[in-house]
Enzyme design. Structure first.
Site, PDB file in Angstrom:
ATOM      1  N   GLY A  56      55.716  -3.399  88.571  1.00 38.71           N
ATOM      2  CA  GLY A  56      55.171  -4.500  87.786  1.00 38.71           C
ATOM      3  C   GLY A  56      53.796  -4.862  88.303  1.00 38.71           C
ATOM      4  N   CYS A  83      58.015   0.595  93.635  1.00 37.71           N
ATOM      5  CA  CYS A  83      56.716  -0.082  93.685  1.00 37.71           C
ATOM      6  C   CYS A  83      56.909  -1.600  93.841  1.00 37.71           C
ATOM      7  CB  CYS A  83      55.891   0.286  92.447  1.00 37.71           C
ATOM      8  SG  CYS A  83      54.141  -0.077  92.643  1.00 37.71           S
ATOM      9  N   TYR A  84      56.593  -2.401  92.817  1.00 36.01           N
ATOM     10  CA  TYR A  84      56.806  -3.857  92.941  1.00 36.01           C
ATOM     11  C   TYR A  84      58.258  -4.144  93.311  1.00 36.01           C
ATOM     12  CZ  TYR A  84      57.150  -8.812  91.762  1.00 36.01           C
ATOM     13  OH  TYR A  84      57.377 -10.156  91.812  1.00 36.01           O
ATOM     14  N   HIS A 170      56.059   6.448  92.413  1.00 39.55           N
ATOM     15  CA  HIS A 170      56.812   6.435  91.159  1.00 39.55           C
ATOM     16  C   HIS A 170      57.575   7.745  90.944  1.00 39.55           C
ATOM     17  CE1 HIS A 170      55.358   2.638  89.456  1.00 39.55           C
ATOM     18  NE2 HIS A 170      54.293   2.887  90.199  1.00 39.55           N
ATOM     19  N   GLU A 172      59.607   8.492  88.689  1.00 41.34           N
ATOM     20  CA  GLU A 172      59.836   8.769  87.261  1.00 41.34           C
ATOM     21  C   GLU A 172      58.676   9.509  86.617  1.00 41.34           C
ATOM     22  OE1 GLU A 172      59.152   5.984  88.701  1.00 41.34           O
ATOM     23  OE2 GLU A 172      57.990   4.577  87.485  1.00 41.34           O
ATOM     24  N   ASP A 229      65.091   7.544  61.513  1.00 38.52           N
ATOM     25  CA  ASP A 229      66.007   6.559  62.094  1.00 38.52           C
ATOM     26  C   ASP A 229      67.065   6.088  61.104  1.00 38.52           C
ATOM     27  OD1 ASP A 229      64.237   6.889  64.130  1.00 38.52           O
ATOM     28  OD2 ASP A 229      63.231   4.957  63.876  1.00 38.52           O
ATOM     29  N   SER A 230      66.642   5.693  59.921  1.00 39.41           N
ATOM     30  CA  SER A 230      67.650   5.183  58.985  1.00 39.41           C
ATOM     31  C   SER A 230      68.562   6.312  58.505  1.00 39.41           C
ATOM     32  CB  SER A 230      66.997   4.444  57.813  1.00 39.41           C
ATOM     33  OG  SER A 230      66.201   5.309  57.048  1.00 39.41           O
ATOM     34  N   LYS A 370      63.602   7.792  70.603  1.00 43.83           N
ATOM     35  CA  LYS A 370      63.392   8.639  69.426  1.00 43.83           C
ATOM     36  C   LYS A 370      63.956  10.052  69.606  1.00 43.83           C
ATOM     37  CE  LYS A 370      61.229   8.738  65.377  1.00 43.83           C
ATOM     38  NZ  LYS A 370      61.250   7.628  64.426  1.00 43.83           N
TER      39      LYS A 370
END
Ligand code: XMP
Length: 514
Positions: A56, A83-84, A170, A172, A229-230, A370
């Site tokens: 953050g 990190c934070y 990090h 990730e 998506d729909s 997604k």
């Protein structure tokens, strides 16, 4: 999904928080991003296998710094601070956080300085992605430093006894070479996760939930836009409740070529639900007549869409629940974490459930990214052409025709766009480039065809690469591909007289032209 082991990520506003969730899910462990101030009782109730405190922008010494309840460290649940998150762990448990002598940013070599379950099997020296101004100067009691960089003496720390860990870098981010291994150590070595979260498992749980919510007799109405998506939401709900699902598909005549037909085919043959295709193109074109202002066009399409949808829904008779394809980034970006029901601000469906008086809102994809939605769509049997569709704006081709929208101009965009899509697919670039389309500029230009003078439209090609559509770069498409696309458009599409390429980044330009 509470039924699965999960890892909770407490979000302190870091730019990579979503990425942490994705990396964990790639390891087949379900993970959820929750606000940093989630009550401890709520964490207890969810009983996660592990917790991650994200990075953050704040400093723990700021008066207003976000700070979780220190009780999170004594729940007996493993915690990894990033990190934070690591600085906060140190600060709250009696360590010391100081401004770094040198701000570290980018790829930094980190060396392991002690054994730990977190760094098991990791190379002694490897590049890690750092981005910090503050750092842990002194570990809290019970912790020891397990890694360091040239200017950061505590690049990672561990308290094995309580299974509390922290990393300044990090893991990730792909630039951290051993990042995935470190996360895997945390998930499997420390949190003892089973790694059994798959799309098939997700679908099974989601189907059971929909069945429980809707009940044996209940009915559901879904607004189908023709987008990924729909469509996936419809396929999933169909698996859960069969023909008690009804879909309304408002065809405004502003879709790409072939899309309306494909949606109709899929939902009448593969998923035979009660399906209404409202062919309202006449109304849309009528209302768009003479309108040139982009915002006015958006407004008209949005208003007409809701009106048509409401009329069709009324014709179907009373249905109990309303469903829509909200996905996880919509939920996170709305800033509401996972606590409240969020209605996608997409103009097509925003506010509709309340207006139409439904008892509940069903959003079966609200926990998925997604790419996970696409994987789910494929596993449910939706055709690849539909599942891999590019994002498409709600106002459709109305905002890709500059100036007044007419059926003739829309046809020019549809035909040129179809050529562009076809050639992108042939070149194998259709899944690599984030979004690409043609625009009918309002400009006419002189040309010569046969021996005749022509004065036809200039067509713009837009192709962008982006991770999140907030910023975008123009895609460096091969010249040979551009040559074929350009030649085909001017030869095959009547009234397309010239083709130009848009080489503008976002910002300052937007992806769409209007
Ligand atoms: P912009 O043009 O804002 O586009 O850079 C970013 C992404 O959003 C899509 N877009 C829209 N989507 N309603 C939508 O549902 C809209 O009014 C709209 N405008 C832009 C655009 O296609 C791109 O993917």
């Amino acid at each position: 999904m509470a039924d699965h082991q999960s890892v909770l990520i407490l979000d302190f506003g870091g730019q990579y928080t979503q990425l942490i969730a994705r990396r964990i899910r790639e390891c087949h462990v379900f993970s959820e991003v929750v606000p940093w101030n989630i009550p401890v009782e709520e964490i207890r109730r969810r009983s996660p296998a592990g917790m991650i405190l994200s990075g953050g922008p704040a400093s723990v010494h700021d008066l207003e710094a976000p700070c979780c309840d220190p009780a999170v460290f004594s729940l007996g649940i493993p915690v990894l601070g990033i990190c934070y998150g690591m600085q906060l762990t140190a600060h709250l448990l009696g360590g010391r956080v100081e401004k770094a002598r040198e701000r570290e940013y980018g790829r930094i070599t980190v060396s392991l300085t002690g054994e730990s379950a977190l760094t098991h099997g990791i190379k002694t020296e490897s590049p890690c992605w750092m981005s910090h101004t503050w750092q842990v100067a002194e570990c809290p009691p019970g912790f020891r430093s397990i890694a360091a960089s040239a200017s950061c003496p505590v690049a990672a720390m561990a308290c094995e006894e309580k299974q509390l860990y922290g990393v300044q870098f990090h893991p990730e981010v792909t630039h951290t070479e051993e990042g995935t291994l470190l996360l895997r150590n945390f998930l499997f070595g420390i949190c003892r996760c089973a790694g059994d979260w798959t799309m098939a498992a997700f679908a099974e749980t989601a189907i059971q939930r929909i069945q429980a919510e809707v009940g044996p007799e209940g009915t559901v109405l879904l607004a189908l836009s023709g987008g990924v998506d729909s469509s996936v939401a419809a396929a999933l709900i169909y698996r859960a409740i069969g023909s008690r699902l009804a879909c309304v598909f408002v065809d405004h005549g502003l879709l790409r070529r072939g899309e309306s037909e494909e949606v109709c085919r899929v939902f009448s043959q593969l998923f035979p639900v009660r399906f209404v295709r409202a062919d309202a193109s006449k109304r849309f074109f009528e209302d768009l007549k003479g309108v040139t202002d982009p915002e006015a066009k958006r407004h008209i399409v949005g208003r007409d869409f809701i009106d048509v949808f409401r009329e069709e829904a009324a014709r179907l008779g009373r249905l109990d629940h309303f469903a829509q394809g909200t996905i996880y980034p919509d939920v996170i970006e709305s800033g509401q974490g996972t606590n409240a029901a969020v209605i996608k601000s997409h103009h097509n469906v925003g506010g509709l459930p309340a207006q139409l008086g439904f008892t509940s809102l069903i959003e079966p994809l609200r926990m998925l990214f997604k790419d996970e939605v696409r994987a789910l769509g494929e596993s449910l049997g939706l055709p690849a052409g539909l599942v891999w569709r590019q994002p498409f704006p709600g106002p459709g081709l109305a905002i890709r025709v500059i100036g007044e929208v007419t059926p003739e101009k829309v046809k020019i965009v549809q035909d040129s766009d179809a050529i562009f899509r076809e050639e992108m697919a042939k070149a194998g670039l259709d899944r690599q480039v984030s979004q690409y389309f043609t625009v009918l500029t309002g400009v006419h230009s002189v040309g010569v065809m046969g021996d005749e003078r022509t004065y036809d439209y200039v067509i713009g090609l837009r192709a962008v690469t982006t991770d999140d559509f907030m910023t975008a770069d123009w895609a460096r498409l091969p010249y040979d591909l551009l040559a074929v696309v350009s030649a085909r458009i001017v030869n095959e599409v009547p009234h397309a007289g010239r083709v130009v390429l848009d080489i503008t980044t976002k910002p300052p330009a937007s992806v769409e032209w209007e």
